[in-house]
Design a protein around this motif. Structure first.
Motif, PDB file in Angstrom:
ATOM      1  N   UNK A   1       0.830  -1.200   0.000  1.00  0.00           N
ATOM      2  CA  UNK A   1       0.000   0.000   0.000  1.00  0.00           C
ATOM      3  C   UNK A   1       0.867   1.253   0.000  1.00  0.00           C
ATOM      4  N   UNK A   2       0.565   2.112  -0.933  1.00  0.00           N
ATOM      5  CA  UNK A   2       1.285   3.372  -0.996  1.00  0.00           C
ATOM      6  C   UNK A   2       2.660   3.293  -1.602  1.00  0.00           C
ATOM      7  N   UNK A   3       3.068   2.078  -1.959  1.00  0.00           N
ATOM      8  CA  UNK A   3       4.427   1.945  -2.479  1.00  0.00           C
ATOM      9  C   UNK A   3       4.460   1.140  -3.768  1.00  0.00           C
ATOM     10  N   UNK A   4       3.294   0.870  -4.326  1.00  0.00           N
ATOM     11  CA  UNK A   4       3.281   0.095  -5.552  1.00  0.00           C
ATOM     12  C   UNK A   4       3.368  -1.389  -5.298  1.00  0.00           C
ATOM     13  N   UNK A   5       3.579  -2.147  -6.339  1.00  0.00           N
ATOM     14  CA  UNK A   5       3.649  -3.593  -6.203  1.00  0.00           C
ATOM     15  C   UNK A   5       5.091  -4.043  -6.385  1.00  0.00           C
ATOM     16  N   UNK A   6       5.450  -5.090  -5.676  1.00  0.00           N
ATOM     17  CA  UNK A   6       6.789  -5.643  -5.772  1.00  0.00           C
ATOM     18  C   UNK A   6       6.695  -7.102  -6.217  1.00  0.00           C
ATOM     19  N   UNK A   7       7.706  -7.533  -6.940  1.00  0.00           N
ATOM     20  CA  UNK A   7       7.764  -8.916  -7.390  1.00  0.00           C
ATOM     21  C   UNK A   7       7.951  -9.818  -6.176  1.00  0.00           C
ATOM     22  N   UNK A   8       7.109 -10.833  -6.051  1.00  0.00           N
ATOM     23  CA  UNK A   8       7.187 -11.727  -4.897  1.00  0.00           C
ATOM     24  C   UNK A   8       8.396 -12.640  -4.995  1.00  0.00           C
ATOM     25  N   UNK A   9       8.791 -13.169  -3.853  1.00  0.00           N
ATOM     26  CA  UNK A   9       9.955 -14.021  -3.790  1.00  0.00           C
ATOM     27  C   UNK A   9       9.602 -15.490  -3.856  1.00  0.00           C
ATOM     28  N   UNK A  10      10.613 -16.312  -4.009  1.00  0.00           N
ATOM     29  CA  UNK A  10      10.438 -17.755  -4.021  1.00  0.00           C
ATOM     30  C   UNK A  10      11.342 -18.323  -2.937  1.00  0.00           C
ATOM     31  N   UNK A  11      10.754 -18.991  -1.981  1.00  0.00           N
ATOM     32  CA  UNK A  11      11.543 -19.564  -0.901  1.00  0.00           C
ATOM     33  C   UNK A  11      11.476 -21.086  -0.950  1.00  0.00           C
ATOM     34  N   UNK A  12      12.403 -21.719  -0.281  1.00  0.00           N
ATOM     35  CA  UNK A  12      12.406 -23.176  -0.241  1.00  0.00           C
ATOM     36  C   UNK A  12      11.156 -23.690   0.456  1.00  0.00           C
ATOM     37  N   UNK A  13      10.748 -22.999   1.519  1.00  0.00           N
ATOM     38  CA  UNK A  13       9.526 -23.394   2.218  1.00  0.00           C
ATOM     39  C   UNK A  13       8.329 -23.278   1.281  1.00  0.00           C
ATOM     40  N   UNK A  14       8.337 -22.236   0.462  1.00  0.00           N
ATOM     41  CA  UNK A  14       7.266 -22.058  -0.503  1.00  0.00           C
ATOM     42  C   UNK A  14       7.218 -23.193  -1.500  1.00  0.00           C
ATOM     43  N   UNK A  15       8.384 -23.678  -1.900  1.00  0.00           N
ATOM     44  CA  UNK A  15       8.416 -24.785  -2.859  1.00  0.00           C
ATOM     45  C   UNK A  15       7.814 -26.040  -2.241  1.00  0.00           C
ATOM     46  N   UNK A  16       8.093 -26.266  -0.977  1.00  0.00           N
ATOM     47  CA  UNK A  16       7.506 -27.433  -0.301  1.00  0.00           C
ATOM     48  C   UNK A  16       5.985 -27.315  -0.288  1.00  0.00           C
ATOM     49  N   UNK A  17       5.491 -26.119   0.043  1.00  0.00           N
ATOM     50  CA  UNK A  17       4.040 -25.892   0.006  1.00  0.00           C
ATOM     51  C   UNK A  17       3.489 -26.167  -1.384  1.00  0.00           C
ATOM     52  N   UNK A  18       4.219 -25.662  -2.378  1.00  0.00           N
ATOM     53  CA  UNK A  18       3.784 -25.826  -3.769  1.00  0.00           C
ATOM     54  C   UNK A  18       3.605 -27.300  -4.117  1.00  0.00           C
ATOM     55  N   UNK A  19       4.565 -28.111  -3.717  1.00  0.00           N
ATOM     56  CA  UNK A  19       4.487 -29.532  -4.065  1.00  0.00           C
ATOM     57  C   UNK A  19       3.421 -30.254  -3.250  1.00  0.00           C
ATOM     58  N   UNK A  20       3.124 -29.757  -2.069  1.00  0.00           N
ATOM     59  CA  UNK A  20       2.039 -30.356  -1.290  1.00  0.00           C
ATOM     60  C   UNK A  20       0.707 -30.268  -2.035  1.00  0.00           C
ATOM     61  N   UNK A  21       0.544 -29.225  -2.813  1.00  0.00           N
ATOM     62  CA  UNK A  21      -0.690 -29.074  -3.575  1.00  0.00           C
ATOM     63  C   UNK A  21      -0.553 -29.717  -4.942  1.00  0.00           C
ATOM     64  N   UNK A  22       0.647 -29.622  -5.497  1.00  0.00           N
ATOM     65  CA  UNK A  22       0.865 -30.195  -6.827  1.00  0.00           C
ATOM     66  C   UNK A  22       0.601 -31.691  -6.829  1.00  0.00           C
ATOM     67  N   UNK A  23       1.062 -32.371  -5.786  1.00  0.00           N
ATOM     68  CA  UNK A  23       0.952 -33.824  -5.777  1.00  0.00           C
ATOM     69  C   UNK A  23      -0.490 -34.297  -5.950  1.00  0.00           C
ATOM     70  N   UNK A  24      -1.426 -33.896  -5.098  1.00  0.00           N
ATOM     71  CA  UNK A  24      -2.788 -34.387  -5.303  1.00  0.00           C
ATOM     72  C   UNK A  24      -3.404 -33.916  -6.613  1.00  0.00           C
ATOM     73  N   UNK A  25      -3.034 -32.730  -7.044  1.00  0.00           N
ATOM     74  CA  UNK A  25      -3.638 -32.195  -8.259  1.00  0.00           C
ATOM     75  C   UNK A  25      -3.110 -32.909  -9.507  1.00  0.00           C
TER      76      UNK A  25
END
Lengths: 216, 216
Positions: free
Chosen positions: B59-83
DNA sequence: AAGCGGACTTCTGTATACAAAGCAGCCTGA
DNA sequence: TCAGGCTGCTTTGTATACAGAAGTCCGCTT
């Protein structure tokens, strides 16, 4: 709060509650006037609705509210099943037992209320939403939450295809209680099984109670 | 083609290929000038990126490109697997056998090419994308396709966290060949198992090859 | 010297004006 | 009578101007 957010929320609610039924043309100037804002924030709201799948852009003719078909509901549940099961498994592994015990008790009370004829459908669906939110929080996975949010949006509309009767509501309360209990006990496979049973019954009820498919 | 579409595609590609690395501030006037358009279509492009999770609004500062973390990748695969498993099961039940036989053969050829040292990583990932698209088409479920698209977008960025070596690429080709074969044979459980193996290895490789987590 | 307050600067959010594109209806010609 | 094209009208897509809000920097005070 931004005007575009208010417009988005207002339009979204109108579509979900069928005040803007499928096929309705959402002309920019008309809707902007209706909501008392200018076209710029309205356009942002519309683009969000299109991205969400609640509306579709017809080139040169504006966006129209998308339809809900019985075939679409089957597709929806094909994705809901693995996703809700995954969410339940994760929630069972990471949950706070007390929160889900409390939810299980509330579903038991809701069942008693329904069978005594004093049920409030709106309040019941709010309780279901609470369970969904608790599972999302326990699963603690932003990707999962986002995917679920998309699907549940469409589910809300699909509910209108069926007319819920007290029998189904009572059974649903029992199924939800089982889900909450399984998560509270920390048993992932039990939770997934409970979700499978609930979604299977839910879809069957939907398909059995719909007279004929609605077009898109 | 609309200017907002071009801006969206351009920004999306820039983010996915790390030309706009995580943390980059996307100021409206600056980006609008860079892309040669005005702020209005640019804002629409930015809102789509935010909805997709590739950028976050400060807010008030525009948008920033989000990051990619190792924890995020684990979350990603938790959803990818069933899908992905669900997609493979559906595809196995509804597929056109010839199309997946052909893909299996191409993965076998790709494996031979990799082991001979003449591999082109970009071409290989294009082949993987072809298999994904074929599975999506065979599964024939718009909700599933949309959910997959979201996840795969983030996956593309996560790949950059790991440095693919020829050994992993060779193993990956074999795993993809197994998936294609299982779908071609019309065996849902075999297809799901093949997907499970591939995703498990893929995640393990990612986690093992990342030196340290990148912030958001 | 450090903390706080206020004004300035810069950004986003909104409104409106303009341009271009699509569609509908009508007219004309065969 | 029907097909084709043309005109005008509505609608979206884009640009720009304005207002409001947030952050920052400087100066003042303690």
């Amino acid at each position: 709060m931004r005007a575009s957010d208010r417009a988005y929320g207002s339009l979204r609610a109108d579509i979900l509650e069928w005040r803007l039924p499928p096929g309705t043309l959402l002309a920019e100037v008309e809707q902007a006037r209706r909501l008392g804002i200018s076209r710029t924030p309205l356009r942002e709201a519309l683009s969000r609705l299109v991205a969400e799948g609640l509306a579709a852009a017809h080139t040169g003719r504006g966006v129209v509210v998308t339809g809900v078909s019985l075939a679409g509901v089957a597709d929806l549940f094909e994705v809901r099943l693995p996703l809700e099961c995954a969410a339940a498994r994760l929630a069972a592994a990471r949950r706070d037992p007390a929160a889900f015990d409390a939810l299980a008790e509330r579903f038991e009370a809701a069942g008693a209320l329904i069978s005594s004829g004093g049920s409030d459908q709106h309040a019941y669906y709010a309780l279901v939403a609470e369970l969904d939110a608790a599972i999302d929080e326990a699963a603690a996975n932003p990707y999962l939450v986002q995917a679920q949010r998309q699907l549940r949006t469409h589910l809300v509309r699909a509910r209108r295809l069926a007319r819920d009767n007290p029998d189904r509501l009572l059974a649903s309360a029992g199924e939800h209680r089982q889900i909450a209990q399984a998560v509270a006990r920390g048993n992932p496979e039990l939770a997934a099984a409970a979700v499978t049973i609930h979604l299977s019954n839910s879809l069957h009820h939907l398909q059995a109670s719909v007279p004929g498919p609605l077009d898109a």
